[in-house]
Design a protein around this motif. Sequence first.
Motif, PDB file in Angstrom:
ATOM      1  N   TYR A  52      15.991  44.929  -6.450  1.00 34.29           N
ATOM      2  CA  TYR A  52      17.343  44.672  -5.953  1.00 34.29           C
ATOM      3  C   TYR A  52      18.382  45.654  -6.492  1.00 34.29           C
ATOM      4  CZ  TYR A  52      15.655  40.137  -4.277  1.00 34.29           C
ATOM      5  OH  TYR A  52      14.989  39.140  -3.613  1.00 34.29           O
ATOM      6  N   ARG A  53      17.962  46.638  -7.265  1.00 38.95           N
ATOM      7  CA  ARG A  53      18.943  47.488  -7.943  1.00 38.95           C
ATOM      8  C   ARG A  53      19.713  48.382  -6.974  1.00 38.95           C
ATOM      9  NH1 ARG A  53      22.462  49.694  -9.498  1.00 38.95           N
ATOM     10  NH2 ARG A  53      22.912  50.729 -11.494  1.00 38.95           N
ATOM     11  N   SER A  54      19.061  48.894  -5.933  1.00 38.91           N
ATOM     12  CA  SER A  54      19.703  49.838  -5.012  1.00 38.91           C
ATOM     13  C   SER A  54      19.170  49.583  -3.610  1.00 38.91           C
ATOM     14  CB  SER A  54      19.397  51.279  -5.450  1.00 38.91           C
ATOM     15  OG  SER A  54      19.907  52.210  -4.533  1.00 38.91           O
ATOM     16  N   VAL A  55      19.975  48.896  -2.782  1.00 37.22           N
ATOM     17  CA  VAL A  55      19.501  48.430  -1.472  1.00 37.22           C
ATOM     18  C   VAL A  55      20.502  48.831  -0.387  1.00 37.22           C
ATOM     19  CG1 VAL A  55      18.823  46.416  -0.111  1.00 37.22           C
ATOM     20  CG2 VAL A  55      18.363  46.466  -2.576  1.00 37.22           C
ATOM     21  N   HIS A  56      20.007  49.453   0.669  1.00 42.78           N
ATOM     22  CA  HIS A  56      20.859  49.811   1.805  1.00 42.78           C
ATOM     23  C   HIS A  56      21.243  48.576   2.618  1.00 42.78           C
ATOM     24  CE1 HIS A  56      20.540  54.191   1.541  1.00 42.78           C
ATOM     25  NE2 HIS A  56      19.270  54.024   1.201  1.00 42.78           N
TER      26      HIS A  56
END
Length: 300
Positions: A52-56
Amino acid sequence: MRIGFAVPQSGAWATPANMRRVAARAEELGYAELWTFQRVLYPVGHPMGPVYRSVHDPVVTLSYLAGVTGTIRLGVAVVNAYVQPVVLAKQLASLQIVSGGRLTAGLGLGWLREEFEAAGVGFERRGRRVEEFTRLLRAALTEDVIDHSGEFYRVPPSHLDPRPEHAPPILLGGAAEPALRRAGRLADGWISSSREDLAGIAPRVAAVKDAAREAGRDPGALRIVCRGVTRVRPAGAEEGDRPPLSGTYEEIRRDVDDLGARGVTEVFHDLNFDPEIVTAEPEEAMRRAEEALEALAPNA
Protein backbone atom coordinates in the motif's frame (compact mmCIF):
# COMPACT_ATOMS: atom_id res chain seq x y z
CA MET A 1 -15.24 -19.32 -14.61
CA ARG A 2 -13.99 -15.99 -15.95
CA ILE A 3 -10.30 -15.20 -15.37
CA GLY A 4 -8.96 -11.66 -15.04
CA PHE A 5 -5.62 -10.05 -14.23
CA ALA A 6 -4.69 -7.02 -12.16
CA VAL A 7 -2.49 -4.42 -13.84
CA PRO A 8 0.75 -3.16 -12.23
CA GLN A 9 -0.46 -0.53 -9.80
CA SER A 10 1.64 -0.74 -6.64
CA GLY A 11 5.38 -0.26 -6.25
CA ALA A 12 8.22 0.43 -8.66
CA TRP A 13 6.96 -1.92 -11.39
CA ALA A 14 3.73 0.12 -11.78
CA THR A 15 4.93 2.28 -14.67
CA PRO A 16 2.76 3.39 -17.61
CA ALA A 17 4.80 1.23 -19.97
CA ASN A 18 4.33 -1.86 -17.80
CA MET A 19 0.62 -1.16 -17.41
CA ARG A 20 0.32 -1.09 -21.21
CA ARG A 21 2.35 -4.29 -21.63
CA VAL A 22 0.25 -6.23 -19.15
CA ALA A 23 -3.03 -4.87 -20.51
CA ALA A 24 -2.17 -5.62 -24.13
CA ARG A 25 -0.90 -9.13 -23.40
CA ALA A 26 -3.87 -9.95 -21.16
CA GLU A 27 -6.23 -8.91 -23.95
CA GLU A 28 -4.30 -11.05 -26.47
CA LEU A 29 -4.43 -14.07 -24.15
CA GLY A 30 -8.19 -13.86 -23.65
CA TYR A 31 -8.39 -12.64 -20.07
CA ALA A 32 -11.86 -11.36 -19.23
CA GLU A 33 -11.02 -8.21 -17.28
CA LEU A 34 -8.23 -5.90 -16.10
CA TRP A 35 -8.50 -4.90 -12.44
CA THR A 36 -7.32 -2.09 -10.17
CA PHE A 37 -7.67 -1.16 -6.48
CA GLN A 38 -7.68 2.01 -4.39
CA ARG A 39 -5.35 3.24 -1.66
CA VAL A 40 -5.25 7.02 -1.22
CA LEU A 41 -2.98 7.44 1.82
CA TYR A 42 -0.22 5.61 3.64
CA PRO A 43 -0.11 7.09 7.15
CA VAL A 44 3.42 7.64 8.46
CA GLY A 45 4.51 4.67 10.54
CA HIS A 46 1.53 2.49 9.60
CA PRO A 47 2.26 -1.28 9.52
CA MET A 48 0.35 -1.96 6.28
CA GLY A 49 3.51 -2.95 4.47
CA PRO A 50 4.89 -2.32 0.97
CA VAL A 51 1.76 -3.24 -1.00
CA TYR A 52 0.00 0.00 0.00
CA ARG A 53 2.99 2.34 0.11
CA SER A 54 2.73 3.70 -3.46
CA VAL A 55 -0.51 3.09 -5.39
CA HIS A 56 -1.84 4.75 -8.54
CA ASP A 57 -5.44 6.00 -8.67
CA PRO A 58 -7.68 3.22 -10.06
CA VAL A 59 -10.06 5.31 -12.17
CA VAL A 60 -7.25 7.29 -13.81
CA THR A 61 -5.37 4.04 -14.47
CA LEU A 62 -8.39 2.42 -16.11
CA SER A 63 -9.06 5.54 -18.18
CA TYR A 64 -5.51 5.32 -19.49
CA LEU A 65 -5.86 1.63 -20.29
CA ALA A 66 -9.24 2.15 -21.98
CA GLY A 67 -7.36 4.01 -24.70
CA VAL A 68 -4.83 1.24 -25.35
CA THR A 69 -7.22 -1.74 -25.29
CA GLY A 70 -10.30 -2.56 -27.29
CA THR A 71 -12.29 -5.47 -25.90
CA ILE A 72 -11.11 -6.52 -22.45
CA ARG A 73 -13.28 -5.33 -19.55
CA LEU A 74 -12.01 -2.83 -16.97
CA GLY A 75 -12.70 -3.22 -13.25
CA VAL A 76 -12.04 -1.34 -10.04
CA ALA A 77 -12.17 -3.27 -6.78
CA VAL A 78 -12.89 -1.18 -4.89
CA VAL A 79 -13.50 2.57 -4.55
CA ASN A 80 -14.27 3.31 -0.91
CA ALA A 81 -17.25 5.27 0.35
CA TYR A 82 -15.33 8.30 1.62
CA VAL A 83 -15.30 9.77 -1.90
CA GLN A 84 -18.15 12.00 -3.10
CA PRO A 85 -20.65 9.76 -4.95
CA VAL A 86 -21.91 12.28 -7.50
CA VAL A 87 -18.37 13.22 -8.55
CA LEU A 88 -17.52 9.52 -8.76
CA ALA A 89 -20.65 8.94 -10.86
CA LYS A 90 -19.49 11.58 -13.34
CA GLN A 91 -16.07 9.91 -13.60
CA LEU A 92 -17.51 6.42 -14.00
CA ALA A 93 -20.08 7.56 -16.56
CA SER A 94 -17.38 9.12 -18.69
CA LEU A 95 -15.15 6.07 -18.38
CA GLN A 96 -18.03 3.77 -19.30
CA ILE A 97 -18.67 5.86 -22.40
CA VAL A 98 -15.09 6.26 -23.61
CA SER A 99 -14.33 2.56 -22.99
CA GLY A 100 -17.33 1.41 -25.02
CA GLY A 101 -19.22 0.02 -22.03
CA ARG A 102 -16.46 -2.14 -20.55
CA LEU A 103 -16.44 -0.92 -16.94
CA THR A 104 -17.20 -2.79 -13.69
CA ALA A 105 -17.48 -0.55 -10.61
CA GLY A 106 -16.70 -2.06 -7.22
CA LEU A 107 -17.54 -0.19 -4.01
CA GLY A 108 -16.34 -0.77 -0.47
CA LEU A 109 -16.80 0.57 3.04
CA GLY A 110 -13.12 1.34 3.56
CA TRP A 111 -11.16 0.47 6.69
CA LEU A 112 -8.37 3.05 6.98
CA ARG A 113 -9.59 5.73 9.38
CA GLU A 114 -6.98 8.27 8.20
CA GLU A 115 -8.42 8.25 4.67
CA PHE A 116 -11.87 9.13 6.01
CA GLU A 117 -10.37 11.90 8.11
CA ALA A 118 -8.49 13.34 5.14
CA ALA A 119 -11.69 13.25 3.05
CA GLY A 120 -13.70 14.99 5.79
CA VAL A 121 -16.05 12.01 6.14
CA GLY A 122 -17.05 10.30 9.39
CA PHE A 123 -15.63 6.83 9.94
CA GLU A 124 -18.61 5.64 11.95
CA ARG A 125 -21.87 4.43 10.36
CA ARG A 126 -19.98 3.29 7.29
CA GLY A 127 -22.49 0.52 6.56
CA ARG A 128 -25.41 2.93 6.39
CA ARG A 129 -23.30 5.35 4.37
CA VAL A 130 -22.30 2.81 1.72
CA GLU A 131 -25.92 1.68 1.34
CA GLU A 132 -27.07 5.21 0.59
CA PHE A 133 -23.94 5.75 -1.52
CA THR A 134 -24.80 2.72 -3.68
CA ARG A 135 -28.37 3.81 -4.28
CA LEU A 136 -27.33 7.36 -5.14
CA LEU A 137 -24.54 6.21 -7.46
CA ARG A 138 -26.90 3.92 -9.35
CA ALA A 139 -29.49 6.68 -9.66
CA ALA A 140 -26.87 9.12 -10.96
CA LEU A 141 -25.82 6.61 -13.61
CA THR A 142 -29.31 5.65 -14.76
CA GLU A 143 -31.90 8.36 -14.08
CA ASP A 144 -32.59 11.47 -16.16
CA VAL A 145 -33.12 13.60 -13.06
CA ILE A 146 -31.38 12.96 -9.75
CA ASP A 147 -33.30 14.21 -6.73
CA HIS A 148 -31.90 12.85 -3.49
CA SER A 149 -32.28 13.77 0.16
CA GLY A 150 -30.84 11.23 2.57
CA GLU A 151 -28.98 10.86 5.82
CA PHE A 152 -25.56 11.51 4.29
CA TYR A 153 -26.10 13.12 0.88
CA ARG A 154 -28.25 15.86 -0.66
CA VAL A 155 -28.60 16.40 -4.38
CA PRO A 156 -31.07 18.99 -5.72
CA PRO A 157 -33.03 18.01 -8.83
CA SER A 158 -30.28 17.79 -11.43
CA HIS A 159 -29.16 16.19 -14.67
CA LEU A 160 -25.86 14.30 -14.81
CA ASP A 161 -25.12 13.98 -18.51
CA PRO A 162 -23.86 12.38 -20.59
CA ARG A 163 -25.08 9.12 -19.17
CA PRO A 164 -23.83 5.83 -20.61
CA GLU A 165 -26.22 3.73 -22.66
CA HIS A 166 -25.76 0.94 -20.12
CA ALA A 167 -24.69 1.67 -16.56
CA PRO A 168 -21.66 -0.29 -15.37
CA PRO A 169 -22.34 -3.23 -13.06
CA ILE A 170 -21.91 -2.28 -9.39
CA LEU A 171 -20.27 -4.80 -7.07
CA LEU A 172 -20.00 -4.46 -3.32
CA GLY A 173 -17.21 -5.70 -1.09
CA GLY A 174 -17.08 -6.49 2.60
CA ALA A 175 -16.78 -9.65 4.68
CA ALA A 176 -19.10 -9.07 7.64
CA GLU A 177 -22.60 -10.56 7.51
CA PRO A 178 -24.34 -7.17 6.99
CA ALA A 179 -21.99 -6.36 4.10
CA LEU A 180 -22.61 -9.72 2.44
CA ARG A 181 -26.36 -9.31 2.74
CA ARG A 182 -26.12 -5.76 1.42
CA ALA A 183 -24.36 -7.02 -1.69
CA GLY A 184 -27.11 -9.57 -2.26
CA ARG A 185 -29.88 -7.01 -1.81
CA LEU A 186 -28.46 -4.04 -3.71
CA ALA A 187 -25.58 -4.90 -6.02
CA ASP A 188 -24.88 -6.81 -9.20
CA GLY A 189 -22.49 -9.01 -7.25
CA TRP A 190 -19.93 -9.32 -4.47
CA ILE A 191 -16.16 -9.04 -4.56
CA SER A 192 -13.85 -10.53 -1.96
CA SER A 193 -11.07 -8.53 -0.34
CA SER A 194 -7.33 -9.15 -0.37
CA ARG A 195 -7.64 -10.43 3.21
CA GLU A 196 -10.33 -13.01 2.47
CA ASP A 197 -9.74 -16.57 3.66
CA LEU A 198 -10.43 -18.23 0.33
CA ALA A 199 -10.57 -21.69 1.91
CA GLY A 200 -13.72 -20.55 3.73
CA ILE A 201 -15.35 -18.49 0.99
CA ALA A 202 -18.34 -20.79 0.36
CA PRO A 203 -20.42 -19.56 3.35
CA ARG A 204 -19.89 -15.97 2.26
CA VAL A 205 -21.11 -16.79 -1.25
CA ALA A 206 -24.15 -18.50 0.27
CA ALA A 207 -24.92 -15.46 2.46
CA VAL A 208 -24.85 -13.14 -0.56
CA LYS A 209 -27.14 -15.42 -2.56
CA ASP A 210 -29.52 -15.98 0.34
CA ALA A 211 -29.94 -12.22 0.76
CA ALA A 212 -30.64 -11.83 -2.96
CA ARG A 213 -33.24 -14.58 -2.85
CA GLU A 214 -34.96 -13.01 0.18
CA ALA A 215 -35.05 -9.67 -1.67
CA GLY A 216 -36.82 -11.27 -4.63
CA ARG A 217 -33.74 -11.17 -6.83
CA ASP A 218 -32.19 -13.96 -8.89
CA PRO A 219 -29.12 -15.20 -6.98
CA GLY A 220 -27.87 -16.96 -10.08
CA ALA A 221 -27.51 -13.63 -11.88
CA LEU A 222 -25.03 -12.25 -9.35
CA ARG A 223 -21.34 -12.01 -10.11
CA ILE A 224 -19.16 -13.51 -7.35
CA VAL A 225 -15.68 -12.11 -7.93
CA CYS A 226 -12.56 -13.26 -6.10
CA ARG A 227 -9.53 -11.02 -5.82
CA GLY A 228 -6.84 -13.64 -6.23
CA VAL A 229 -3.91 -12.67 -4.05
CA THR A 230 -1.69 -14.80 -6.27
CA ARG A 231 1.83 -15.70 -5.14
CA VAL A 232 3.81 -17.97 -7.45
CA ARG A 233 6.23 -20.09 -5.41
CA PRO A 234 8.27 -23.28 -5.93
CA ALA A 235 6.71 -26.55 -4.83
CA GLY A 236 6.91 -26.92 -1.06
CA ALA A 237 7.99 -23.32 -0.47
CA GLU A 238 5.02 -22.52 1.77
CA GLU A 239 5.37 -23.37 5.44
CA GLY A 240 2.41 -25.22 6.94
CA ASP A 241 -0.87 -25.26 5.04
CA ARG A 242 -0.54 -23.71 1.59
CA PRO A 243 -2.90 -20.72 1.15
CA PRO A 244 -5.14 -20.95 -1.93
CA LEU A 245 -3.62 -19.30 -5.03
CA SER A 246 -0.11 -19.55 -3.58
CA GLY A 247 2.27 -22.15 -4.96
CA THR A 248 3.14 -23.60 -8.34
CA TYR A 249 1.17 -22.76 -11.47
CA GLU A 250 -0.41 -26.20 -11.42
CA GLU A 251 -1.51 -25.73 -7.81
CA ILE A 252 -2.89 -22.26 -8.53
CA ARG A 253 -4.89 -23.51 -11.51
CA ARG A 254 -6.39 -26.26 -9.34
CA ASP A 255 -7.26 -23.64 -6.73
CA VAL A 256 -9.13 -21.61 -9.37
CA ASP A 257 -11.18 -24.68 -10.27
CA ASP A 258 -11.91 -25.27 -6.58
CA LEU A 259 -13.12 -21.69 -6.14
CA GLY A 260 -15.49 -22.24 -9.03
CA ALA A 261 -16.88 -25.29 -7.26
CA ARG A 262 -17.47 -23.09 -4.18
CA GLY A 263 -19.67 -20.65 -6.11
CA VAL A 264 -17.13 -18.11 -7.36
CA THR A 265 -17.90 -16.95 -10.91
CA GLU A 266 -14.75 -14.91 -11.55
CA VAL A 267 -11.16 -14.88 -10.29
CA PHE A 268 -8.58 -12.26 -11.09
CA HIS A 269 -4.91 -12.82 -10.37
CA ASP A 270 -3.45 -9.85 -8.49
CA LEU A 271 0.35 -9.79 -8.18
CA ASN A 272 0.27 -6.35 -6.55
CA PHE A 273 -0.39 -8.08 -3.22
CA ASP A 274 2.76 -10.20 -3.45
CA PRO A 275 5.52 -8.40 -1.50
CA GLU A 276 8.11 -10.15 -3.67
CA ILE A 277 6.67 -8.35 -6.71
CA VAL A 278 6.14 -4.85 -5.33
CA THR A 279 9.61 -4.72 -3.73
CA ALA A 280 11.47 -6.23 -6.71
CA GLU A 281 13.33 -4.32 -9.37
CA PRO A 282 10.80 -3.41 -12.09
CA GLU A 283 12.46 -5.63 -14.70
CA GLU A 284 12.32 -8.68 -12.43
CA ALA A 285 8.74 -7.96 -11.39
CA MET A 286 7.69 -7.74 -15.03
CA ARG A 287 9.55 -10.92 -15.94
CA ARG A 288 7.61 -12.80 -13.29
CA ALA A 289 4.32 -11.09 -14.20
CA GLU A 290 4.62 -11.90 -17.89
CA GLU A 291 5.45 -15.51 -17.05
CA ALA A 292 2.35 -15.67 -14.84
CA LEU A 293 0.20 -14.06 -17.52
CA GLU A 294 1.11 -16.86 -19.93
CA ALA A 295 0.91 -19.71 -17.42
CA LEU A 296 -2.43 -18.71 -15.86
CA ALA A 297 -4.20 -17.57 -19.03
CA PRO A 298 -7.78 -18.82 -19.47
CA ASN A 299 -6.86 -21.24 -22.24
CA ALA A 300 -3.41 -22.23 -20.96
